[in-house]
Design a protein around this motif. Structure first.
Motif, mmCIF file in Angstrom:
data_model
loop_
_atom_site.group_PDB
_atom_site.id
_atom_site.type_symbol
_atom_site.label_atom_id
_atom_site.label_comp_id
_atom_site.label_asym_id
_atom_site.label_seq_id
_atom_site.Cartn_x
_atom_site.Cartn_y
_atom_site.Cartn_z
ATOM 1 N N LYS A 169 25.337 -58.483 -84.188
ATOM 2 C CA LYS A 169 24.756 -57.357 -83.511
ATOM 3 C C LYS A 169 23.594 -57.799 -82.833
ATOM 4 O O LYS A 169 23.078 -57.634 -81.756
ATOM 5 N N LYS B 244 28.934 -57.362 -94.137
ATOM 6 C CA LYS B 244 27.691 -56.401 -93.422
ATOM 7 C C LYS B 244 26.608 -57.276 -92.907
ATOM 8 O O LYS B 244 26.159 -57.170 -91.724
ATOM 9 N N ASN B 245 26.296 -58.396 -93.497
ATOM 10 C CA ASN B 245 25.246 -59.354 -92.908
ATOM 11 C C ASN B 245 25.403 -60.261 -91.775
ATOM 12 O O ASN B 245 25.077 -60.128 -90.587
ATOM 13 N N PHE C 37 28.161 -58.985 -89.911
ATOM 14 C CA PHE C 37 28.215 -58.007 -88.463
ATOM 15 C C PHE C 37 26.748 -57.615 -87.935
ATOM 16 O O PHE C 37 26.581 -57.647 -86.832
ATOM 17 N N ALA C 38 25.817 -57.677 -89.041
ATOM 18 C CA ALA C 38 24.294 -57.368 -88.431
ATOM 19 C C ALA C 38 23.829 -58.661 -87.604
ATOM 20 O O ALA C 38 23.066 -58.209 -86.622
ATOM 21 N N ARG D 50 31.117 -57.848 -99.518
ATOM 22 C CA ARG D 50 31.023 -56.441 -98.756
ATOM 23 C C ARG D 50 29.421 -56.768 -98.281
ATOM 24 O O ARG D 50 29.336 -56.554 -96.942
ATOM 25 N N GLN D 51 28.622 -57.199 -98.893
ATOM 26 C CA GLN D 51 27.588 -57.559 -98.470
ATOM 27 C C GLN D 51 27.151 -58.457 -97.403
ATOM 28 O O GLN D 51 26.510 -58.644 -96.514
ATOM 29 N N ASP D 52 27.992 -59.741 -97.600
ATOM 30 C CA ASP D 52 28.069 -60.582 -96.458
ATOM 31 C C ASP D 52 28.599 -60.409 -95.365
ATOM 32 O O ASP D 52 28.434 -60.683 -94.558
#
Length: 299
Positions: free
Chosen positions: A283, A276-277, A279-280, A272-274
């Motif tokens: 962006k 999130k990273n 997608f960030a 989940r953290q990966d």
């Protein structure tokens, strides 16, 4: 859920292609498992389109290519899960020696073997087909007796029975070993931490649960549920009932390819953290591109 799993598996591949995972054998296996799952999901989509829009095959070559490409995922997905199960078993049973045993060369060889075998099996199945412009690709009458007597069982063994047995044995051994380690560490105040092994164990359980009904009905009903030639109304009704159950359980078995991404997401904190990273980062790159484009227009 079926359609959301295609981008989900693509996201999984993007995450595992990051530099920090490039020399991790488990990541390589999961990449090709996700790729096989994508093929299976596209096969489901194509079957739906074929059924609803009456897709017509234009030649026997069209049949061969379509069946070979789509059926390969049906073999590769469970076989890749077998490889991952064996790798996780080794990591639990011999954690100090697993890196020496399972080198990147061995991992690449295992992946190549699975996909060559899968392509070989799918192309063999395609070779039994015949072209009929008014019907979907069907088994040639010349090979029907051999296919439904022998080849069907060979297919069934490779994509269901053998993977099921191996994954079940590996999962049971892993559970026993993890349980012993948990009991030994229960004296300390540390909680039992989730790991890649636990995540893959859940993936194995999902595979076993989704595959078992279809495997059981095929075993009880002779392995292959084919058209029945009978004038007895009861026999026809029983056969139609078995076909309905078989198709329902086939849909259930396809859920294995659908649910893997959701298992990773729910059980894997690092995943989940990966995610999130990733997608960030996307962006930030998009915002940077927009700002650069705006500055060029201003100047």
């Amino acid at each position: 859920m079926f359609m959301s799993s295609i981008p989900g598996n693509i996201i999984t591949i993007c995450i595992l292609l990051q530099k920090k995972y490039r020399h991790v054998s488990t990541a390589m296996f999961l990449i090709f498992l996700a790729f096989a799952d994508i093929i299976v999901l596209f096969q489901c989509l194509f079957e739906w389109i074929e059924f609803n829009f009456q897709i017509i095959y234009t030649s026997i070559i069209h049949c061969w290519i379509t069946i070979t490409l789509f059926v390969v995922g049906r073999y590769a997905s469970p076989l890749m899960l077998v490889v991952i199960s064996i790798e996780r078993l080794l990591s639990v049973a011999a954690p100090l020696h697993v890196k020496r045993i399972l080198t990147m060369k061995v991992a690449k060889f295992s992946i190549a073997f699975v996909w060559i075998l899968s392509f070989g099996m799918s192309s063999t199945v395609a070779s039994f087909l015949k072209f009929d412009p008014d019907k979907p690709c069907i088994i040639d009458d010349k090979f029907a007796s051999f296919y439904f007597t022998y080849m069907g069982w060979i297919e069934f063994t490779f994509d269901s029975i053998a993977p099921f047995v191996i994954i079940l044995i590996c999962s049971v051994i892993i559970i026993v070993l993890l349980s012993k380690r948990k009991m030994k560490s229960s004296k300390s105040s540390r909680t039992f931490r989730r790991s890649v092994t636990v995540t893959m164990l859940i993936v194995n359980i999902v595979f076993l649960v989704t595959k078992f009904p279809l495997m059981l009905i095929n075993l009880l009903y002779g392995g292959i549920i084919d058209n029945v030639i009978s004038t007895d109304l009861t026999a026809i009704e029983n056969h139609l009932r078995m076909l309905y159950l078989s198709n329902s359980f086939l849909l259930l078995s396809r859920l294995n390819s659908v649910l893997n991404f959701y298992v990773y997401f729910v059980t894997g904190t690092r995943f989940r953290q990966d995610m999130k990273n990733v997608f960030a980062r996307c962006k930030r790159n998009r915002e940077g591109t927009v700002m650069e484009y705006s500055s060029r227009n201003i100047t």
